[in-house]
Scaffold this active site. Structure first.
Site, PDB file in Angstrom:
ATOM      1  N   HIS A 244      28.108  43.488  12.515  1.00  0.00           N
ATOM      2  CA  HIS A 244      27.297  44.844  12.376  1.00  0.00           C
ATOM      3  C   HIS A 244      27.834  45.511  12.176  1.00  0.00           C
ATOM      4  CE1 HIS A 244      23.641  42.488  10.366  1.00  0.00           C
ATOM      5  NE2 HIS A 244      23.637  41.848  11.832  1.00  0.00           N
TER       6      HIS A 244
HETATM    7  O1  RIB Z   1      20.353  44.741  12.037  1.00  0.00           O
HETATM    8  C1  RIB Z   1      21.441  44.769  12.707  1.00  0.00           C
HETATM    9  C2  RIB Z   1      21.163  45.663  14.011  1.00  0.00           C
HETATM   10  O2  RIB Z   1      20.735  45.561  14.684  1.00  0.00           O
HETATM   11  C3  RIB Z   1      23.062  46.373  14.971  1.00  0.00           C
HETATM   12  O3  RIB Z   1      22.657  47.491  15.267  1.00  0.00           O
HETATM   13  C4  RIB Z   1      22.276  44.922  16.026  1.00  0.00           C
HETATM   14  O4  RIB Z   1      22.885  45.477  16.591  1.00  0.00           O
HETATM   15  C5  RIB Z   1      20.900  45.504  16.069  1.00  0.00           C
HETATM   16  O5  RIB Z   1      20.627  46.746  17.074  1.00  0.00           O
END
Ligand code: RIB
Ligand code: CA
Length: 313
Positions: A244
């Site tokens: 992500h």
């Molecule tokens: O959904 C993914 C996000 O949520 C990323 O930023 C992960 O670190 C969590 O914070």
């Protein structure tokens, strides 16, 4: 030199840690500072974790400023089940000593100060956690909004559905009111939702290529990615963990690896069932005037090649 000075606002967090390793290894980014926020783990731990990654990357030239300790309205919702109790998975403990160098300025003060002190339209902000710090800064000093060059965020979901509830992605779910403030601000925003980040996954081959670099940042990156793969297999019954938070950093370094479309975004802030849902609307009367762009495609191998090249440098 970088196109723009950059502030990274994050909640390390395993994938935030990988994003920081990528950013710290990219000399073309002029990182003014890292601001941290309560999210995956507590505000104290996210600040400590950002300093751990800074230490591993030998970038103690970059300040880390701790920020908001809870969301705007709703109670904190942590994600320790995805990031481990430390917030950095199973990175070997005890973690290196991380001097805080008396970094006592609040993240919101740092954000406002950096934007008001620099020429208008020159500072980028990457946000990879809940939007609390940025939203509070915008409310504290609305004059920063037109001074921001771009905000590049990881957050939201449209086609992919949610990852913390059926309807919502974690960063938005954790502080939906802050997200609504930022998306409604009029700032230029590039949004890497799950529709984009679920296209970028850490396969064992990609992790092995990073591990083979055998540098401290590469070893840390491989450890973080392997932890993510294990958790993904346990919690989601998937195998390859989505990457992500490195996506916004990769976009700043190589925007050609991504495609995006203009949109408007509203956030659900009231419904107990769909709290944090991002309503991403592509049907605009005047797409050319849109300030928000939704990333629809990501070159997965290109992102990993970039990450591997930077960690090798
Ligand atoms: O959904 C993914 C996000 O949520 C990323 O930023 C992960 O670190 C969590 O914070
Ligand atoms: Ca994060």
């Amino acid at each position: 030199m970088s196109e723009s000075p950059l502030i990274i606002d994050c909640d390390p967090g395993v994938d935030d840690g990988v994003a920081l390793l990528l950013a710290f290894a990219s000399p073309e980014l002029e990182i003014l500072g890292v601001t941290t926020v309560a999210g995956n783990v507590s505000a104290a731990l996210t600040a400590r974790n950002a300093r751990v990654i800074r230490q591993i990357s030998r970038r103690t030239d970059i300040p880390v400023l701790a920020g908001c300790q809870r969301p705007f309205v709703r109670p904190p919702v942590e994600a320790g089940h995805f990031h481990g109790a430390s917030g950095l998975g199973d990175l070997p403990l005890p973690l290196p000593p991380v001097p805080d160098d008396g970094e006592t300025r609040h993240a919101v003060d740092f954000l406002v100060g950096a934007l008001m002190d620099r020429p208008a339209g020159t500072v980028d902000i990457a946000v990879t956690g809940p939007f609390t710090n940025v939203a509070v800064a915008m409310i504290r000093e609305p004059a920063i909004i037109p001074r921001i060059r771009r905000i590049v965020v990881m957050g939201g979901a449209r086609r992919e559905g949610g990852n913390i509830t059926a309807s919502a992605e974690y960063n938005i779910f954790a502080d939906p009111h802050a997200a609504q403030v930022v998306f409604g601000s009029g700032a230029a925003i590039v949004v890497h939702g799950l529709d984009a980040t679920h296209q970028v996954r850490a396969t064992e081959a990609r992790i092995a290529a990073i591990e083979a670099l055998d540098t401290a940042p590469a070893r840390a990156c491989a450890t973080l990615l392997r932890f993510s793969r294990r958790i993904e297999a346990e919690q989601v019954r998937g195998l390859d963990a989505p990457l992500h938070d490195p996506c916004p950093i990769a976009w700043l370094l190589a925007p050609q690896l991504f495609e995006s479309v203009p949109c408007e975004i509203q956030v659900e802030t009231a419904s107990p069932l769909t709290l944090g849902h991002t309503a991403v609307e592509f049907r605009l009367a005047d797409p050319a005037s849109a300030t928000i762009h939704w990333v629809t495609a990501a070159d997965s191998q290109g992102v990993f090649d970039l990450l591997t090249r930077r960690l090798a440098s």
